[in-house]
Design a protein around this motif. Structure first.
Motif, short mmCIF file in Angstrom:
data_model
loop_
_atom_site.label_atom_id
_atom_site.label_comp_id
_atom_site.label_asym_id
_atom_site.label_seq_id
_atom_site.Cartn_x
_atom_site.Cartn_y
_atom_site.Cartn_z
N ILE A 193 121.79 24.43 64.89
CA ILE A 193 120.54 25.34 64.60
C ILE A 193 119.55 24.23 64.67
O ILE A 193 119.72 22.94 64.48
N THR A 194 118.28 24.63 65.05
CA THR A 194 116.92 23.71 64.67
C THR A 194 116.03 23.75 63.97
O THR A 194 115.73 25.01 63.51
N ILE A 195 115.92 22.72 63.04
CA ILE A 195 115.00 22.82 61.83
C ILE A 195 113.58 22.24 62.27
O ILE A 195 113.64 21.45 62.80
N GLN A 196 112.82 23.21 62.19
CA GLN A 196 111.31 22.92 62.71
C GLN A 196 110.66 21.95 61.95
O GLN A 196 109.85 20.88 62.34
N LYS A 197 110.72 21.94 60.62
CA LYS A 197 110.03 21.17 59.73
C LYS A 197 110.58 20.43 58.63
O LYS A 197 111.80 21.13 58.15
N GLN A 198 110.48 19.55 58.06
CA GLN A 198 111.29 18.74 57.00
C GLN A 198 111.26 19.95 55.64
O GLN A 198 110.07 19.99 55.26
N PRO A 199 112.25 20.14 55.34
CA PRO A 199 112.37 21.46 54.35
C PRO A 199 111.83 20.70 52.99
O PRO A 199 112.14 19.73 52.49
N GLN A 200 110.87 21.49 52.17
CA GLN A 200 110.32 21.25 51.01
C GLN A 200 111.06 21.92 49.72
O GLN A 200 111.33 21.49 48.76
N LYS A 201 111.36 23.33 50.11
CA LYS A 201 112.03 24.22 49.11
C LYS A 201 113.49 24.48 49.43
O LYS A 201 113.57 25.21 50.40
N VAL A 202 114.55 23.83 49.04
CA VAL A 202 115.92 24.14 49.52
C VAL A 202 116.72 24.82 48.45
O VAL A 202 116.81 24.51 47.48
N ALA A 203 117.23 25.79 48.78
CA ALA A 203 118.15 26.67 47.91
C ALA A 203 119.60 26.43 48.37
O ALA A 203 120.03 26.51 49.56
N LEU A 204 120.46 26.37 47.44
CA LEU A 204 121.90 26.29 47.71
C LEU A 204 122.75 27.51 47.38
O LEU A 204 122.80 27.94 46.03
N ALA A 205 123.12 28.17 47.89
CA ALA A 205 123.97 29.28 47.96
C ALA A 205 125.23 29.44 47.49
O ALA A 205 125.79 30.18 46.76
N SER A 206 125.85 28.34 48.06
CA SER A 206 127.30 27.89 47.38
C SER A 206 127.10 27.12 46.24
O SER A 206 126.55 25.97 46.10
N TRP A 207 127.67 27.54 45.13
CA TRP A 207 128.04 26.66 43.86
C TRP A 207 128.68 25.59 44.00
O TRP A 207 128.57 24.35 43.18
N GLN A 208 129.35 25.06 45.09
CA GLN A 208 130.16 23.96 45.30
C GLN A 208 129.28 22.72 45.74
O GLN A 208 129.62 21.68 45.77
N LEU A 209 128.06 22.96 46.07
CA LEU A 209 127.12 21.95 46.53
C LEU A 209 126.03 21.38 45.54
O LEU A 209 125.34 20.82 46.00
N VAL A 210 126.22 21.81 44.42
CA VAL A 210 125.06 21.46 43.54
C VAL A 210 125.00 20.10 43.28
O VAL A 210 123.76 19.52 43.43
N GLU A 211 125.93 19.30 43.22
CA GLU A 211 125.91 17.78 43.00
C GLU A 211 125.59 17.11 44.30
O GLU A 211 125.01 16.16 44.02
N MET A 212 125.52 17.74 45.42
CA MET A 212 125.75 16.99 46.52
C MET A 212 124.36 17.11 46.96
O MET A 212 123.99 16.30 47.84
#
Length: 345
Positions: free
Chosen positions: A70-89
């Motif tokens: 997929i294409t991300i148009q702009k550098q993300p500023q507000k990022v949400a993690l839906a998966s609990w496994q990603l917190v530390e990463m």
């Protein structure tokens, strides 16, 4: 005539001089081959560093996502993690704002631990958008992310809802084992955020710690090491396949197990006495709140416990199990460093 001749000579000399100056080598432009050969740009910044910085700042960019790029148009500023496994990463990265889904309730999470708290505190905005592995869609919508990172299996049931909130990058959990291959996920998140260099630094530190630890503990190879999760009413064996960072990374030896070991890995004190490892690693899930009970508190009062080889040789190690046996570079880095120090004495 003599004066005219002298005038012509002067004129010819000036023409030759001007021609020579115009054909002399010019200073290399920024990014030129000459500058690169010296290892620096005209700005004085090393060429490889500047190229890396330019690469990281390039948006739009294509990134890997389950089902295709997929294409991300702009550098993300507000990022949400839906998966609990990603917190530390996501914690090691330099983001202004993140929203996270926690594996447990916020009250019982390890976000306040001395290992994670400094990382959490560096964000300008840190929001909890889910607890107990479940996303709170209302909290997520209120947070208003411009990008969501989710697990293809973990968050499959709310796929449509997530993609209505914001563009979503899906970690392919069919292709990636989140427990054992989380270093790959760190690299993927670095690419999504435009921070590849930071991801490389995190991965390099982890692998170097393993390498140095393996050398330091070389004399312990062959001695059995058992990791267990310690809960309030149960103790569970951690198999080598779930902790490759320790067994493979440090060259540790898993003990020979009893054929009567329950399939779910739950361990009794008597079962532990049969295994009788040389080294015992107790991963407490009440480590940050000692007022909470743990089953081994009772075990330690018994003669069976006192007869264990690891106990008699003072080779029982208490660690924060949520961190050291969890997923991600901070907790397992802490686990490596703690174990290397304890076992390397």
């Amino acid at each position: 005539m003599r004066r005219k001749a002298i005038g012509w000579i002067v004129l010819i000399f000036m023409i030759v001089l001007a021609t020579a100056c115009s054909s002399s080598p010019q200073a290399p432009e920024t990014g030129s081959t000459a500058g690169a050969q010296k290892g620096e740009q005209a700005t004085g910044e090393p060429a490889d560093q500047k190229q890396a910085a330019q690469k990281e700042s390039v948006f739009p960019r294509q990134v890997e996502s389950a089902g295709g790029k997929i294409t991300i148009q702009k550098q993300p500023q507000k990022v949400a993690l839906a998966s609990w496994q990603l917190v530390e990463m996501v914690l090691p990265f330099d983001q202004p704002s993140v929203g996270v889904t926690l594996p447990f309730s916020a009250a019982n999470s390890v976000l306040e631990s001395e290992q994670l708290k400094p990382y959490v505190g560096k964000f300008k905005e840190f929001k909890i958008v889910g607890e107990g592995t479940q996303v709170n869609l209302e909290a997520l919508l209120s947070y208003g992310p411009d990008l969501i990172i989710a697990g293809s299996k973990t968050n499959q049931s709310i796929k449509e809802q997530l993609e209505k909130v914001a563009q979503t990058v899906w970690i392919d959990e069919e292709a990636i084992n989140m427990r054992t291959e989380w270093l790959r996920v760190v690299g993927m998140i670095g690419n999504v955020l435009g921070q590849e260099k930071r991801a490389e630094e995190v991965i390099a530190k982890f692998t170097e710690t393993q390498k140095a630890g393996k050398q330091k503990l070389a004399a312990k190879q062959g001695e059995s090491v058992l990791f267990v999760q310690v809960r309030e009413k149960a103790v569970y064996v951690m198999q080598p396949s779930t902790l490759p960072a320790y067994y493979d990374g440090l060259g540790l030896t898993f003990p020979k197990m009893s054929e009567n070991m329950p399939a779910n890995g739950q361990l009794t004190l008597e079962g532990l006495s049969v295994i009788n490892p040389d080294h015992l690693v107790l991963g407490y899930f009440n480590y940050t709140n000692k007022s909470l009970p743990a089953l081994t508190d009772e075990w330690e009062k018994s003669e069976v416990w006192k007869s264990l080889k690891a106990v008699k040789q003072n080779q029982v190690y208490a660690i924060n199990g949520e961190l050291a046996m969890g997923l991600g570079p901070i907790g397992q880095q802490y686990g490596l460093e703690t174990l290397i120090k304890a076992m390397g004495k």
